[in-house]
Design a protein around this motif. Structure first.
Motif, short mmCIF file in Angstrom:
data_model
loop_
_atom_site.label_atom_id
_atom_site.label_comp_id
_atom_site.label_asym_id
_atom_site.label_seq_id
_atom_site.Cartn_x
_atom_site.Cartn_y
_atom_site.Cartn_z
N LEU A 84 0.82 -1.21 0.00
CA LEU A 84 0.00 0.00 0.00
C LEU A 84 0.85 1.26 0.00
N ALA A 85 1.98 1.23 0.70
CA ALA A 85 2.82 2.42 0.80
C ALA A 85 3.55 2.71 -0.52
N PHE A 86 4.19 1.69 -1.09
CA PHE A 86 5.00 1.93 -2.28
C PHE A 86 4.15 2.10 -3.53
N SER A 87 2.89 1.69 -3.50
CA SER A 87 2.04 1.92 -4.65
C SER A 87 1.69 3.39 -4.83
N THR A 88 1.94 4.20 -3.81
CA THR A 88 1.70 5.64 -3.92
C THR A 88 2.94 6.41 -4.37
N VAL A 128 -7.43 21.13 -26.82
CA VAL A 128 -7.98 19.95 -26.16
C VAL A 128 -6.89 19.35 -25.25
N LYS A 129 -7.24 19.12 -24.04
CA LYS A 129 -6.31 18.53 -23.07
C LYS A 129 -6.99 17.38 -22.35
N LEU A 130 -6.48 16.19 -22.59
CA LEU A 130 -7.00 15.01 -21.91
C LEU A 130 -6.25 14.82 -20.58
N PRO A 131 -6.88 14.21 -19.62
CA PRO A 131 -6.22 14.03 -18.32
C PRO A 131 -5.03 13.08 -18.42
N ASP A 132 -3.95 13.46 -17.77
CA ASP A 132 -2.74 12.63 -17.72
C ASP A 132 -2.87 11.70 -16.49
N LEU A 133 -3.34 10.51 -16.74
CA LEU A 133 -3.64 9.58 -15.64
C LEU A 133 -2.47 8.63 -15.41
N ARG A 134 -2.28 8.29 -14.14
CA ARG A 134 -1.25 7.33 -13.77
C ARG A 134 -1.86 6.32 -12.80
N VAL A 135 -1.46 5.08 -12.96
CA VAL A 135 -1.92 4.01 -12.08
C VAL A 135 -0.70 3.24 -11.57
N ARG A 136 -0.91 2.49 -10.53
CA ARG A 136 0.19 1.72 -9.95
C ARG A 136 0.58 0.57 -10.86
N LEU A 137 1.78 0.05 -10.67
CA LEU A 137 2.26 -1.05 -11.48
C LEU A 137 1.42 -2.30 -11.25
N PHE A 138 1.41 -3.15 -12.25
CA PHE A 138 0.57 -4.35 -12.18
C PHE A 138 1.04 -5.31 -11.09
N VAL A 139 2.32 -5.28 -10.74
CA VAL A 139 2.83 -6.18 -9.71
C VAL A 139 2.17 -5.89 -8.36
N PHE A 140 1.84 -4.63 -8.11
CA PHE A 140 1.16 -4.30 -6.85
C PHE A 140 -0.27 -4.83 -6.84
N VAL A 141 -0.89 -4.86 -8.00
CA VAL A 141 -2.25 -5.43 -8.09
C VAL A 141 -2.20 -6.92 -7.77
N VAL A 142 -1.21 -7.61 -8.31
CA VAL A 142 -1.08 -9.05 -8.06
C VAL A 142 -0.80 -9.32 -6.58
N LEU A 143 0.13 -8.55 -6.01
CA LEU A 143 0.44 -8.73 -4.60
C LEU A 143 -0.78 -8.47 -3.72
N GLU A 144 -1.55 -7.45 -4.06
CA GLU A 144 -2.75 -7.15 -3.28
C GLU A 144 -3.75 -8.28 -3.37
N MET A 145 -3.88 -8.90 -4.53
CA MET A 145 -4.78 -10.05 -4.68
C MET A 145 -4.31 -11.22 -3.83
N ILE A 146 -3.02 -11.48 -3.83
CA ILE A 146 -2.49 -12.60 -3.02
C ILE A 146 -2.72 -12.35 -1.54
N ILE A 147 -2.46 -11.13 -1.10
CA ILE A 147 -2.65 -10.80 0.32
C ILE A 147 -4.12 -10.93 0.71
N ALA A 148 -5.00 -10.42 -0.15
CA ALA A 148 -6.43 -10.50 0.15
C ALA A 148 -6.90 -11.95 0.19
N ALA A 149 -6.40 -12.78 -0.72
CA ALA A 149 -6.78 -14.19 -0.72
C ALA A 149 -6.30 -14.88 0.56
#
Length: 528
Positions: free
Chosen positions: A172-176, A250-271
């Motif tokens: 949770l900390a490093f994903s920010t 025209v200016k579209l929002p510059d969006l950023r998301v966390r790396l996919f590895v954090f999503v996988v780790l979060e799934m493992i922890i939740a499971a």
């Protein structure tokens, strides 16, 4: 002059009867009065400790009662009650040591009782299962996942839970951290624009080349350049009978998301924690007690926050790509750090700390009251001394006073006048003195209890060692006894064989011996 002779466990004492004149209700005075009424000599034998009686007799002679250095205060109190002497008659030099001992002793006994009650509750919550294979399995699983065993499996599970809690916090900390985030892909950007009903969603799809988003959305994350987010759009506008060109940036929002590895780790922890929660719910002895625990409630909130976040971002997918209140629900997983209290609740220092906090509640309350008085008075004073550009309100002065009193001193607010600096200096000195005087009260109680708990653990280990040693000695004695019985049986069998001449035995040695006996009697060797 009447003399009193008394033999206390083999130690003879002799004193004048007159020293008991003013002590009518003491045990020794009553003994002398009863003997005088029956015209018996004042010669007594008492089976009590002689060193304690020496202190009592010294009190009668000198009118000063002192606690012998070689006597336990608890044993001395019992002797004082036997001889009818009040505890408050102790001189001040010994009275403090006497009451200090009992204060520590009572605190220690309360701690032992609370620990025993907690252990008893944990122990009584286990045997309620019925005697079946499923119930025994539930009991074993519960003792492992609730950290009530000291087996290898329990230690491995404890280490696994600890690592999972740390992994959850780190994830949770490093994903920010911005360096651990990536730009959204074209498909993700289009998904956000469509679900957020952006004005340029259709034009952005044309600008991005209408990508195929049927597969994974992570294949084109490096294709989204800045030119796709910013462009000028010219438009012909007819106004007042004339056509004019209008240019729109025209200016579209510059969006950023966390790396996919954090999503996988979060799934493992939740499971992992979901399986853990299901196991604890299915094996716990009492669901009522389970839901009464604050730690269990925090675990449920953490797991529920994850699943609520997953459900919301799949229904309203625009929340997946920007920070909103939905992200706050996901960060409820931080509550899993409270689970560490469950891990260390059976640790000796943790139990002592919890008990010390409860026992020193009044002292801690007094400390809080003193801090509140100091903060309130100094904040009001500094508010009227300093200008409004330095201290704009009394709540701001409260913050400054608290920071100064605890000697933290961030420096974001500092007095400018000499009177304000004088108040700040006095506040800092008072803070040091306040903490130096009050905190040792709590620290001393904690250290005393911790030493007692270490002693209790040492005594318990020695007791278990003696029980094991006695069991080993008993087993050795039983084995020796059985060995002796078997030797006697063999001797008896040998005697029975010797009493049967001329009989050929079944074993080779006995058969040979029987043949020799027959040949010795008639000189003829008979073969079968």
């Amino acid at each position: 002059m009447t003399r009193v002779k008394i033999n206390v466990s083999g130690t003879h004492f002799e004193f004048d009867r007159t020293i008991l004149g003013i002590r009518e209700y003491d045990t020794l005075t009553k003994m002398c009065k009863d003997a005088e009424k029956e015209d018996k000599p004042l010669d007594f034998f008492v089976d009590r400790p002689s060193d304690c009686f020496a202190a009592v007799l010294s009190y009668y002679q000198t009118d000063e009662l002192h606690l012998p250095a070689s006597v336990c205060p608890k044993a001395f109190r019992k002797e004082l009650r036997y001889w009818g002497v009040a505890e408050t008659d102790l001189d001040k030099c010994c009275l403090y040591r006497y009451y200090t001992f009992f204060d520590d002793y009572d605190t220690h006994e309360k701690f032992r009782k609370e620990t025993a009650i907690q252990d008893l509750r944990d122990g009584l919550s286990i045997p309620i299962y019925t005697d079946s294979k499923v119930s025994r399995l539930r009991r074993k699983i519960w003792k492992v996942i609730d950290f009530k065993e000291n087996t290898v499996i329990a230690k491995i599970y404890l280490a696994l839970v600890f690592l999972m809690v740390l992994l959850c916090i780190v994830t949770l900390a490093f994903s920010t951290v911005p360096s651990f985030q990536r730009k959204v892909s074209k498909c993700e950007l289009l998904e956000y624009l469509d679900h957020s009903e952006h004005d340029y969603a259709e034009k952005a799809r044309i600008k991005l080349g209408d990508p195929d988003c049927s597969g994974t959305v992570y294949d084109d994350i490096y294709d989204l350049e800045d030119e796709y987010l910013y462009w000028e759009e010219a438009e012909d506008i007819y106004a007042d009978g004339n056509w004019t060109k209008s240019t729109t940036n025209v200016k579209l929002p510059d969006l950023r998301v966390r790396l996919f590895v954090f999503v996988v780790l979060e799934m493992i922890i939740a499971a992992f924690f979901t399986i853990d929660l299901l196991l604890r719910l299915s094996t716990c002895p009492s669901l009522l007690r389970f839901f009464q625990s604050v730690i269990n409630i925090c675990d449920i909130l953490a797991i529920a926050g994850f699943y609520i976040h997953i459900a919301v971002i799949n229904i309203q997918k625009e929340h997946k790509y920007h920070i909103s209140w939905i992200r706050l629900i996901n960060f409820l997983q931080v509550f899993r750090v409270i689970r560490l209290f469950r891990i260390v609740r059976n640790v000796r220092a943790s139990r002592v700390l919890t008990f010390s906090l409860r026992q020193n509640g009044r002292d801690m309350t007094m400390l809080v009251l003193l801090v509140m008085i100091a903060v309130t008075s100094s904040a009001s004073l500094i508010y009227f001394i300093e200008d409004r550009d330095v201290i704009e309100s009394i709540p701001v002065a409260w913050y400054w006073a608290m920071i100064t009193l605890t000697t933290v001193g961030y420096g974001d607010i500092s007095p400018k006048s000499w009177a304000g600096r004088l108040v700040a200096a006095i506040m800092a000195i008072c803070g040091v003195l306040l903490l130096a005087i009050t905190l040792p009260i709590f620290v001393n109680n904690f250290l005393t209890l911790y030493q007692y708990s270490c002693l209790d653990e040492t005594i318990e280990e020695h007791t278990k060692r003696r029980i094991k040693l006695k069991g080993a000695i008993h087993a050795t004695g039983v084995a020796n006894k059985m060995t002796g019985n078997s030797a006697n049986v063999q001797n008896n069998n040998k005697e029975n064989y010797d009493e049967l001449p001329g009989i050929i035995c079944t074993t080779p040695c006995e058969d040979s011996r029987a043949r020799n006996n027959v040949r010795g009697r008639n000189g003829i060797e008979t073969s079968k």
